[in-house]
Design a protein around this motif. Structure first.
Motif, PDB file in Angstrom:
ATOM      1  N   ALA A 148      -6.979 -28.548 -13.091  1.00 24.01           N
ATOM      2  CA  ALA A 148      -6.229 -28.309 -11.859  1.00 24.01           C
ATOM      3  C   ALA A 148      -5.020 -29.224 -11.798  1.00 24.01           C
ATOM      4  O   ALA A 148      -3.899 -28.771 -11.520  1.00 24.01           O
ATOM      5  N   ILE A 149      -5.238 -30.508 -12.087  1.00 26.75           N
ATOM      6  CA  ILE A 149      -4.116 -31.442 -11.969  1.00 26.75           C
ATOM      7  C   ILE A 149      -3.083 -31.161 -13.052  1.00 26.75           C
ATOM      8  O   ILE A 149      -1.877 -31.179 -12.804  1.00 26.75           O
ATOM      9  N   LEU A 150      -3.561 -30.832 -14.274  1.00 27.07           N
ATOM     10  CA  LEU A 150      -2.614 -30.521 -15.350  1.00 27.07           C
ATOM     11  C   LEU A 150      -1.759 -29.315 -14.973  1.00 27.07           C
ATOM     12  O   LEU A 150      -0.540 -29.308 -15.181  1.00 27.07           O
ATOM     13  N   ASP A 151      -2.401 -28.281 -14.417  1.00 26.70           N
ATOM     14  CA  ASP A 151      -1.670 -27.085 -14.011  1.00 26.70           C
ATOM     15  C   ASP A 151      -0.621 -27.425 -12.967  1.00 26.70           C
ATOM     16  O   ASP A 151       0.529 -26.994 -13.055  1.00 26.70           O
ATOM     17  N   ALA A 152      -1.041 -28.202 -11.962  1.00 21.56           N
ATOM     18  CA  ALA A 152      -0.130 -28.511 -10.868  1.00 21.56           C
ATOM     19  C   ALA A 152       1.068 -29.287 -11.388  1.00 21.56           C
ATOM     20  O   ALA A 152       2.196 -29.048 -10.967  1.00 21.56           O
ATOM     21  N   PHE A 153       0.848 -30.182 -12.328  1.00 17.05           N
ATOM     22  CA  PHE A 153       1.946 -30.979 -12.859  1.00 17.05           C
ATOM     23  C   PHE A 153       2.939 -30.113 -13.616  1.00 17.05           C
ATOM     24  O   PHE A 153       4.118 -30.424 -13.669  1.00 17.05           O
TER      25      PHE A 153
ATOM     26  N   GLY B 176      -4.256 -39.105 -24.997  1.00 13.01           N
ATOM     27  CA  GLY B 176      -3.364 -37.952 -24.897  1.00 13.01           C
ATOM     28  C   GLY B 176      -2.434 -37.871 -26.098  1.00 13.01           C
ATOM     29  O   GLY B 176      -2.233 -36.804 -26.678  1.00 13.01           O
ATOM     30  N   ILE B 177      -1.884 -39.041 -26.500  1.00 15.37           N
ATOM     31  CA  ILE B 177      -0.962 -39.062 -27.640  1.00 15.37           C
ATOM     32  C   ILE B 177      -1.715 -38.748 -28.930  1.00 15.37           C
ATOM     33  O   ILE B 177      -1.270 -37.943 -29.761  1.00 15.37           O
ATOM     34  N   ILE B 178      -2.905 -39.350 -29.085  1.00 16.70           N
ATOM     35  CA  ILE B 178      -3.700 -39.078 -30.289  1.00 16.70           C
ATOM     36  C   ILE B 178      -4.041 -37.590 -30.350  1.00 16.70           C
ATOM     37  O   ILE B 178      -3.979 -36.973 -31.414  1.00 16.70           O
ATOM     38  N   GLY B 179      -4.374 -37.014 -29.183  1.00 18.46           N
ATOM     39  CA  GLY B 179      -4.737 -35.599 -29.137  1.00 18.46           C
ATOM     40  C   GLY B 179      -3.610 -34.704 -29.643  1.00 18.46           C
ATOM     41  O   GLY B 179      -3.866 -33.705 -30.300  1.00 18.46           O
ATOM     42  N   VAL B 180      -2.366 -35.082 -29.347  1.00 15.14           N
ATOM     43  CA  VAL B 180      -1.238 -34.278 -29.817  1.00 15.14           C
ATOM     44  C   VAL B 180      -1.225 -34.229 -31.336  1.00 15.14           C
ATOM     45  O   VAL B 180      -1.091 -33.171 -31.954  1.00 15.14           O
ATOM     46  N   PHE B 181      -1.437 -35.383 -31.972  1.00 15.77           N
ATOM     47  CA  PHE B 181      -1.428 -35.414 -33.442  1.00 15.77           C
ATOM     48  C   PHE B 181      -2.573 -34.612 -34.017  1.00 15.77           C
ATOM     49  O   PHE B 181      -2.394 -33.809 -34.933  1.00 15.77           O
ATOM     50  N   TRP B 182      -3.758 -34.839 -33.477  1.00 19.51           N
ATOM     51  CA  TRP B 182      -4.933 -34.128 -33.999  1.00 19.51           C
ATOM     52  C   TRP B 182      -4.768 -32.626 -33.854  1.00 19.51           C
ATOM     53  O   TRP B 182      -5.109 -31.860 -34.746  1.00 19.51           O
ATOM     54  N   SER B 183      -4.260 -32.195 -32.692  1.00 22.64           N
ATOM     55  CA  SER B 183      -4.207 -30.749 -32.450  1.00 22.64           C
ATOM     56  C   SER B 183      -3.212 -30.109 -33.403  1.00 22.64           C
ATOM     57  O   SER B 183      -3.392 -28.981 -33.845  1.00 22.64           O
TER      58      SER B 183
ATOM     59  N   LEU C 222      -2.983 -38.189 -14.868  1.00 24.83           N
ATOM     60  CA  LEU C 222      -1.598 -38.567 -15.132  1.00 24.83           C
ATOM     61  C   LEU C 222      -1.451 -39.021 -16.573  1.00 24.83           C
ATOM     62  O   LEU C 222      -0.494 -38.653 -17.266  1.00 24.83           O
ATOM     63  N   GLY C 223      -2.419 -39.788 -17.055  1.00 25.54           N
ATOM     64  CA  GLY C 223      -2.360 -40.264 -18.428  1.00 25.54           C
ATOM     65  C   GLY C 223      -2.383 -39.113 -19.409  1.00 25.54           C
ATOM     66  O   GLY C 223      -1.669 -39.111 -20.407  1.00 25.54           O
ATOM     67  N   LEU C 224      -3.208 -38.094 -19.116  1.00 27.93           N
ATOM     68  CA  LEU C 224      -3.306 -36.961 -20.039  1.00 27.93           C
ATOM     69  C   LEU C 224      -2.046 -36.116 -20.009  1.00 27.93           C
ATOM     70  O   LEU C 224      -1.651 -35.540 -21.016  1.00 27.93           O
ATOM     71  N   VAL C 225      -1.423 -36.030 -18.835  1.00 25.93           N
ATOM     72  CA  VAL C 225      -0.310 -35.089 -18.696  1.00 25.93           C
ATOM     73  C   VAL C 225       0.992 -35.676 -19.236  1.00 25.93           C
ATOM     74  O   VAL C 225       1.880 -34.937 -19.635  1.00 25.93           O
ATOM     75  N   LEU C 226       1.098 -36.990 -19.287  1.00 25.79           N
ATOM     76  CA  LEU C 226       2.351 -37.604 -19.719  1.00 25.79           C
ATOM     77  C   LEU C 226       2.770 -37.183 -21.127  1.00 25.79           C
ATOM     78  O   LEU C 226       3.891 -36.711 -21.309  1.00 25.79           O
ATOM     79  N   PRO C 227       1.884 -37.308 -22.138  1.00 28.73           N
ATOM     80  CA  PRO C 227       2.314 -36.916 -23.480  1.00 28.73           C
ATOM     81  C   PRO C 227       2.715 -35.458 -23.559  1.00 28.73           C
ATOM     82  O   PRO C 227       3.730 -35.131 -24.181  1.00 28.73           O
ATOM     83  N   SER C 228       1.955 -34.576 -22.883  1.00 27.87           N
ATOM     84  CA  SER C 228       2.294 -33.159 -23.032  1.00 27.87           C
ATOM     85  C   SER C 228       3.572 -32.828 -22.286  1.00 27.87           C
ATOM     86  O   SER C 228       4.325 -31.963 -22.709  1.00 27.87           O
ATOM     87  N   LEU C 229       3.860 -33.537 -21.179  1.00 24.01           N
ATOM     88  CA  LEU C 229       5.134 -33.314 -20.493  1.00 24.01           C
ATOM     89  C   LEU C 229       6.278 -33.718 -21.395  1.00 24.01           C
ATOM     90  O   LEU C 229       7.305 -33.052 -21.460  1.00 24.01           O
ATOM     91  N   HIS C 230       6.061 -34.802 -22.128  1.00 23.91           N
ATOM     92  CA  HIS C 230       7.116 -35.256 -23.030  1.00 23.91           C
ATOM     93  C   HIS C 230       7.378 -34.224 -24.118  1.00 23.91           C
ATOM     94  O   HIS C 230       8.516 -33.918 -24.437  1.00 23.91           O
ATOM     95  N   TYR C 231       6.296 -33.662 -24.657  1.00 21.49           N
ATOM     96  CA  TYR C 231       6.485 -32.738 -25.764  1.00 21.49           C
ATOM     97  C   TYR C 231       6.955 -31.367 -25.312  1.00 21.49           C
ATOM     98  O   TYR C 231       7.571 -30.646 -26.080  1.00 21.49           O
ATOM     99  N   THR C 232       6.642 -30.966 -24.073  1.00 23.27           N
ATOM    100  CA  THR C 232       7.082 -29.634 -23.643  1.00 23.27           C
ATOM    101  C   THR C 232       8.560 -29.623 -23.298  1.00 23.27           C
ATOM    102  O   THR C 232       9.123 -28.559 -23.079  1.00 23.27           O
ATOM    103  N   LYS C 233       9.196 -30.792 -23.235  1.00 20.16           N
ATOM    104  CA  LYS C 233      10.638 -30.810 -23.039  1.00 20.16           C
ATOM    105  C   LYS C 233      11.329 -30.114 -24.201  1.00 20.16           C
ATOM    106  O   LYS C 233      12.337 -29.461 -24.039  1.00 20.16           O
ATOM    107  N   ARG C 234      10.754 -30.282 -25.392  1.00 18.19           N
ATOM    108  CA  ARG C 234      11.387 -29.684 -26.561  1.00 18.19           C
ATOM    109  C   ARG C 234      11.081 -28.197 -26.608  1.00 18.19           C
ATOM    110  O   ARG C 234      10.097 -27.731 -26.048  1.00 18.19           O
ATOM    111  N   LYS C 235      11.926 -27.455 -27.303  1.00 17.09           N
ATOM    112  CA  LYS C 235      11.731 -26.020 -27.374  1.00 17.09           C
ATOM    113  C   LYS C 235      10.512 -25.667 -28.235  1.00 17.09           C
ATOM    114  O   LYS C 235       9.762 -24.740 -27.937  1.00 17.09           O
TER     115      LYS C 235
END
Lengths: 237, 154
Positions: free
Chosen positions: A194-199, B67-74, B137-150
């Motif tokens: 939920a929080i990930l989606d909202a963000f 979160g950052i480690i998860g990006v590499f693994w995935s 917030l910790g989990l979403v930060l890395p993915s927000l950073h990476y989704t900036k790129r195309k």
């Protein structure tokens, strides 16, 4: 399909769009609400819109994983539509067998208890309570009850068994036993989703999932309270 | 003085719930060891950080790390990231605080409001909410950073 099994909204949109591109559509537009998907695809100046209803299923990451791999594979190898349809029909849930799941969950909750400082008799009771609770949960899910009812009954069973710890001072840390044996019901996945989606800008999806998780928590509390009133123990003091 | 042995043992214990909950979510079999490692790693990191800062900040840093480690693994194994990240943060979920908050609420409704119970309710509730928020917030930060790129992550 992804929505059914608890994938993240951003992932759903990305995967659909990429799959569409790989199959030769000029563009894919998608709109998500918690119970349905609306998808419009533009092929050779014609646009086709379909709406699909989503049924909420237990979270199953292996299905999500298989769909994602199909998408990546299709992009790389330029496969055609028949191939993708065939693959998607063959996606199957690979469930873990119940006899393995039950002791592992028991052990997991007992480990939680250990981290919070429970003593060894308490460890044993937590293991027992969580394992039996998991058994009840699997059994009720197989009977196709609503997830809410399953959670309430599981919490009820867990609390009943965990309260054995306070019986005749079997364990000195009865309170922790009670709290860690119901931890298998914490809906962590919906909350985080939920929080990930909202963000990421899917506010209505975020709210929908938050509501779902909150309802599950309420039902769990209901089960615990029922059990506590039934036994009449004052486990929390 | 940091008790390394204690932290290591606790991290090992935290790996167990990570695997257990990963199995509830039906992750593919090949990812189970990664989930165990992730759970142990995040919990150990948080225990270590508790020596220097508050529990919320520690949770936040640990969640960002996984979160950052998860990006590499995935990327490497072509898996959606939540498989790794959510299983790994399970040991940090404030289930105990949430439970105690609820229990004090029930006691209030049964025995009437006292200052002590109210204080317990607010304290536990704040802990639970702020830890949950720190994790997300910790989990979403890395993915927000990476989704900036195309280019998408996978």
């Amino acid at each position: 399909m992804l929505l059914d099994y608890g994938a993240e909204s951003h992932l759903i949109e990305q995967i659909s769009a990429r799959l569409g591109k790989a199959l030769g559509c000029s563009s894919i537009e998608i709109s998500l609400i918690p119970s349905a998907i609306v998808l419009t695809s533009l092929i050779d100046e014609h646009s086709i819109t379909t709406t699909r209803r989503a049924h909420h299923q237990p979270i199953n990451m292996s299905i999500v994983h298989q769909v994602v791999s199909i998408c990546v594979f299709t992009e790389k190898h330029k496969e055609n539509l028949a191939f993708v349809e065939n693959k998607l029909n063959n996606v199957h849930a690979n469930y873990y067998p119940a006899w393995l799941l039950i002791p592992i969950i028991g052990l997991a909750c007992a480990a939680f208890g250990h981290l919070h400082g429970v003593d060894w008799p308490g460890f044993l009771v937590t293991f027992l309570a969580a394992a039996i609770g998991m058994g009840v949960r699997i059994w009720l899910s197989r009977l196709n009850y609503s997830l809410l009812i399953v959670f309430a009954f599981t919490a009820f069973t867990c609390t009943l068994i965990a309260s054995l710890a306070t019986y005749q001072n079997f364990s000195a840390t009865g309170g922790i036993v009670l709290s860690s044996s119901v931890l298998l019901l914490v809906p962590g996945f919906p909350y985080i989703n939920a929080i990930l989606d909202a963000f990421k800008g899917y506010l209505s999806m975020g709210w929908g999932r938050w509501m779902q998780a909150t309802l599950l928590t309420f039902m769990t509390s209901l089960g615990i309270i029922l059990a506590m009133h039934l036994i009449g123990i004052e486990g929390w003091q | 003085m940091i008790d390394w042995w204690q932290i290591f043992a606790n991290a090992l214990w935290a790996g167990l719930p990570a695997v257990g909950f990963a199995m509830i979510f039906n992750v593919p079999r090949s990812t189970l060891p990664f989930c165990a490692f992730g759970g142990a790693f995040t919990y150990g990191l948080r225990e270590l950080l508790l020596n220097f800062c508050s529990i919320e900040l520690g949770t936040f840093i640990a969640a960002t790390a996984i979160g950052i480690i998860g990006v590499f693994w995935s990327r490497r194994y072509i898996m959606p990231r939540p498989i790794y990240t959510i299983a790994s943060i399970i040991p940090m979920i404030p289930g105990k605080y949430a439970y105690e908050m609820m229990i004090s609420l029930v006691t209030i409704s049964a025995n009437g409001v006292t200052d002590e119970l109210l204080a317990k309710f607010i304290e536990n509730g704040l802990y639970a909410v702020s830890i949950l928020f720190a994790i997300a917030l910790g989990l979403v930060l890395p993915s927000l950073h990476y989704t900036k790129r195309k280019q998408p992550i996978l």
